[in-house]
Design an enzyme around this catalytic site. Structure first.
Site, PDB file in Angstrom:
ATOM      1  N   CYS A  30      33.230  35.501  13.032  1.00  0.00           N
ATOM      2  CA  CYS A  30      34.082  36.696  12.974  1.00  0.00           C
ATOM      3  C   CYS A  30      34.904  36.694  11.683  1.00  0.00           C
ATOM      4  CB  CYS A  30      34.969  36.718  14.218  1.00  0.00           C
ATOM      5  SG  CYS A  30      36.437  37.749  14.082  1.00  0.00           S
ATOM      6  N   CYS A  33      38.662  37.173  11.854  1.00  0.00           N
ATOM      7  CA  CYS A  33      39.312  35.968  12.407  1.00  0.00           C
ATOM      8  C   CYS A  33      39.552  34.949  11.294  1.00  0.00           C
ATOM      9  CB  CYS A  33      38.442  35.319  13.481  1.00  0.00           C
ATOM     10  SG  CYS A  33      38.055  36.386  14.867  1.00  0.00           S
TER      11      CYS A  33
END
Lengths: 102, 303
Positions: A30, A33
């Site tokens: 991700c 993230c």
């Protein structure tokens, strides 16, 4: 680096914590993230009154499922063993501080 | 006073910073969120020359490091407006005001929302704008995709491999998008098309449990139980703050051609936020080079 919390340690590290805990639900794949990580690392160092931990949702899908996490990055604030608020998506540092302070 | 202020640290803005620094101009990059722009959501880039595979995060980080090493200054504040008094331009952010000789607007675009009640509160609780980011949470579940463009079709195809059932809610009865993808989807037994319909209501408990769709032709509504809704109805440019000064097209994109020139001398537009046919990583980078070169020339013309 944030402390990684697993299903085995979640109870102790998060739910039983004396201090409020900010849980960062994330995954290696991700991008947002990864973007958020350095800011959270810094905040974890700076803030004495809040504990910041990381949950990798690929390894710990049970925790993610239990807390209804379906988009990451997802930050969930726990106080006294219960969720008090959450924030989904990438946020700049000032907004993160606002979110942490409620 | 800076020579050039660049608004937006996506691929267009950061490429512009690299070109402007290599021309020895002082450069300030203003960014509301974080460097990288929307490319950071892409797990694997396969269509940018040089690297057969690179993650959006890694790509963005490399470009950022390159721009910074060349001396571009990055400030993380949201630009909210520009004022122009000819040779001096002022860019106002939520916190400060900065002066410069030339501005490059590279603010890109954001996901278009459905605009229905409860949508914002359900983001992360069943509503998503990024299938490749959040699809993994819907393994074996039922999802719907709202939209009928290429992104919606590709999202549906990606989700069809993970989810038990995928509904595609499309406001027309045919697709303008890629025919191959449409045909592949039609052959998938777990994909159902809901034509001539809009998502009109989100039904939720703690998280999304169902969507209401309304048939545009008959006016009939129906409730479809879903665990997730992926919204893929296009993107909207983020240019509102500059609309007083800069001419926008009907859709809100900055009216600027391949030369990246706007209606105001010394203000340039680069990347997804301007009128253009192909919005790709490589064309954003290309715009960055074109806009920076034009800005450098403009700054030189003042001296």
């Amino acid at each position: 680096m944030l402390k990684e919390v697993t299903a085995a340690t979640f109870e102790n590290e998060v739910l039983q914590s004396d201090k409020p805990v900010l849980v960062d639900f994330n995954a290696d794949w991700c991008g947002p993230c990864q973007m958020l990580k350095p800011t959270l690392d810094k905040l974890a160092e700076e803030l004495d009154n809040v504990k910041v931990v990381s949950v990798n949702i690929d390894n710990e899908d049970e925790i993610a499922y239990k807390y209804n996490v379906s988009s990451i990055p997802c930050l969930v604030m726990f106080e006294g063993g219960a969720e008090v608020r959450r924030s989904v998506g990438l946020k700049p540092r000032p907004e993160l501080i606002k979110f942490i302070n409620g | 006073m800076y020579d050039i202020i660049i608004i937006g640290a996506g691929p267009a803005g950061m490429t512009a910073a690299i070109y402007a620094r290599r021309a020895s101009k002082s450069v300030l990059v203003l960014e509301a969120l974080t460097y990288g722009g929307q490319i950071i959501n892409t797990p694997d880039i396969e269509n940018y020359p040089v690297a057969a595979h690179i993650s959006g995060f890694e790509f963005a980080t490399k470009v950022y490091e390159q721009a910074e090493a060349l001396g571009a200054e990055f400030v993380f504040e949201k630009a909210v407006g520009i004022t122009d008094s000819g040779t001096c331009k002022k860019v106002k952010t939520t916190e400060n005001e900065y002066e410069c000789k030339a501005v490059i607007i590279a603010t890109g675009s954001a996901n278009r929302k459905l605009g229905i009640e409860g949508e914002d509160g359900l983001v992360g609780r069943g509503v998503s704008y990024c299938a490749t980011c959040d699809g993994a949470f819907y393994r074996g579940k039922t999802v719907a995709v709202a939209g009928g463009g290429n992104t919606a079709l590709e999202d549906a195809l990606y989700l069809a491999d993970l989810a038990e059932k995928v509904y595609i809610v499309h406001r027309r009865d045919s697709f303008r998008g890629d025919e191959t993808t449409v045909n592949t989807l039609k052959q998938r037994s777990n994909v159902e098309f809901v034509y001539n319909s809009n998502v009109t209501k989100l039904i939720a408990d703690k998280r999304l449990t169902a969507i209401e769709v309304t048939d545009k032709l008959t006016g009939e509504t129906r409730e479809i139980p879903v665990d997730g809704l992926f919204v893929a109805i296009g993107r909207v440019p983020e240019n509102r703050g500059f609309a007083q000064l800069i001419t926008l097209d009907d859709a809100g994109y900055i009216s600027a051609g391949e030369d990246c020139l706007t209606n105001v001398p010394g203000i340039f537009a680069a990347g997804d936020g301007r009128t253009k046919d192909v919005r790709q990583l490589v064309t954003a980078a290309s715009d960055g080079a074109v806009a920076a070169t034009a800005a450098v020339r403009f700054v030189a013309s003042l001296e």
